[in-house]
Design a protein around this motif. Sequence first.
Motif, PDB file in Angstrom:
ATOM      1  N   TYR A 266      19.497  17.165 -15.232  1.00  0.00           N
ATOM      2  CA  TYR A 266      19.401  17.738 -13.891  1.00  0.00           C
ATOM      3  C   TYR A 266      18.210  18.678 -13.812  1.00  0.00           C
ATOM      4  O   TYR A 266      17.687  19.140 -14.824  1.00  0.00           O
ATOM      5  CB  TYR A 266      20.684  18.498 -13.536  1.00  0.00           C
ATOM      6  CG  TYR A 266      20.883  19.757 -14.351  1.00  0.00           C
ATOM      7  CD1 TYR A 266      20.439  21.001 -13.877  1.00  0.00           C
ATOM      8  CD2 TYR A 266      21.498  19.703 -15.590  1.00  0.00           C
ATOM      9  CE1 TYR A 266      20.598  22.142 -14.634  1.00  0.00           C
ATOM     10  CE2 TYR A 266      21.669  20.849 -16.358  1.00  0.00           C
ATOM     11  CZ  TYR A 266      21.215  22.072 -15.880  1.00  0.00           C
ATOM     12  OH  TYR A 266      21.362  23.205 -16.629  1.00  0.00           O
ATOM     13  N   MET A 267      17.786  18.945 -12.569  1.00  0.00           N
ATOM     14  CA  MET A 267      16.771  19.955 -12.283  1.00  0.00           C
ATOM     15  C   MET A 267      17.202  20.726 -11.051  1.00  0.00           C
ATOM     16  O   MET A 267      17.823  20.169 -10.147  1.00  0.00           O
ATOM     17  CB  MET A 267      15.396  19.312 -12.039  1.00  0.00           C
ATOM     18  CG  MET A 267      14.729  18.783 -13.288  1.00  0.00           C
ATOM     19  SD  MET A 267      13.006  18.269 -12.975  1.00  0.00           S
ATOM     20  CE  MET A 267      12.237  19.881 -12.663  1.00  0.00           C
ATOM     21  N   ILE A 268      16.861  21.999 -11.017  1.00  0.00           N
ATOM     22  CA  ILE A 268      17.189  22.849  -9.879  1.00  0.00           C
ATOM     23  C   ILE A 268      15.918  23.133  -9.098  1.00  0.00           C
ATOM     24  O   ILE A 268      14.881  23.463  -9.678  1.00  0.00           O
ATOM     25  CB  ILE A 268      17.835  24.163 -10.361  1.00  0.00           C
ATOM     26  CG1 ILE A 268      19.150  23.863 -11.092  1.00  0.00           C
ATOM     27  CG2 ILE A 268      18.082  25.104  -9.185  1.00  0.00           C
ATOM     28  CD1 ILE A 268      19.747  25.076 -11.784  1.00  0.00           C
ATOM     29  N   LYS A 269      15.974  22.970  -7.782  1.00  0.00           N
ATOM     30  CA  LYS A 269      14.816  23.276  -6.947  1.00  0.00           C
ATOM     31  C   LYS A 269      14.501  24.767  -7.030  1.00  0.00           C
ATOM     32  O   LYS A 269      15.404  25.581  -7.211  1.00  0.00           O
ATOM     33  CB  LYS A 269      15.111  22.896  -5.486  1.00  0.00           C
ATOM     34  CG  LYS A 269      15.193  21.404  -5.230  1.00  0.00           C
ATOM     35  CD  LYS A 269      15.385  21.136  -3.741  1.00  0.00           C
ATOM     36  CE  LYS A 269      15.394  19.653  -3.420  1.00  0.00           C
ATOM     37  NZ  LYS A 269      15.580  19.393  -1.983  1.00  0.00           N
ATOM     38  N   PRO A 270      13.219  25.126  -6.874  1.00  0.00           N
ATOM     39  CA  PRO A 270      12.055  24.275  -6.601  1.00  0.00           C
ATOM     40  C   PRO A 270      11.589  23.508  -7.838  1.00  0.00           C
ATOM     41  O   PRO A 270      11.708  24.011  -8.960  1.00  0.00           O
ATOM     42  CB  PRO A 270      10.989  25.273  -6.142  1.00  0.00           C
ATOM     43  CG  PRO A 270      11.361  26.539  -6.852  1.00  0.00           C
ATOM     44  CD  PRO A 270      12.858  26.563  -6.899  1.00  0.00           C
ATOM     45  N   ILE A 271      11.095  22.294  -7.590  1.00  0.00           N
ATOM     46  CA  ILE A 271      10.657  21.423  -8.675  1.00  0.00           C
ATOM     47  C   ILE A 271       9.364  21.953  -9.298  1.00  0.00           C
ATOM     48  O   ILE A 271       8.420  22.298  -8.584  1.00  0.00           O
ATOM     49  CB  ILE A 271      10.426  19.991  -8.160  1.00  0.00           C
ATOM     50  CG1 ILE A 271      11.750  19.413  -7.663  1.00  0.00           C
ATOM     51  CG2 ILE A 271       9.829  19.101  -9.247  1.00  0.00           C
ATOM     52  CD1 ILE A 271      12.821  19.308  -8.723  1.00  0.00           C
TER      53      ILE A 271
END
Length: 229
Positions: free
Chosen positions: A99-104
């Motif tokens: 997973y990634m959390i914004k902001p990219i």
Amino acid sequence: MRIAVLDNDRSQTDLVCQVLSSAGHSCHSYSTSRDMLANLRRDSFDMLIIHWQVPDASGEEVLRAVREKLSPTLPVLFITGRSSEDDIVAGLAAGADDYMIKPIRRGELVARVQALLRRAYPAQNEAEQIQFGPYIFQARTGRVTMQGKPIEVTQKEFDLALLFFRNLGRPLSRAYILEAVWARDIQVPSRTMDTHVSRVRSKLQLRPEHGFRLAPVYSYGYRLEQMQS
């Protein structure tokens, strides 16, 4: 690698596709889960990047559909604007790989995508000499041998054969094959691909008695299968 990106935020998909294209990948964006899932039934992708919340479905619903109906192993990275632990745990529990959390962040996106692809497709990162049963492919010279005997192939035939072996057992859509072997040459007629597939099947003797079968997948593309001994 071909990557499908699902996000209803156009600026977000533009950013992700720009970053991935710069890293050498082919990026295809979708704004609704319905469009993406419909296309996944007709086409092949190496990885999915999905936003956890789009208007017509949750990330959990999209993942369930992908895992149950399409592929249990396709690497999936989800993006969320929420940093709560519950959301992250829910995404990973539903079958996402990372997973990634914004902001990219551009560098992190490339690093995470590359890590997932290396793990999912180890054959793509092997040494210059790659072996599949009696076949040995010399990546640098474009040569292939069967049981030690050289097989005369063109570069396109070599690329096509290696693509099938690297995706052994996996159905590949015509669009995927065209993009992987002929790159952006959209003028290639459909019969050209079929002719090359036929030549690869004949030259490498991809028949059940030799342990492999290169067969068409109706209304989709082709699949190389390893026969049970």
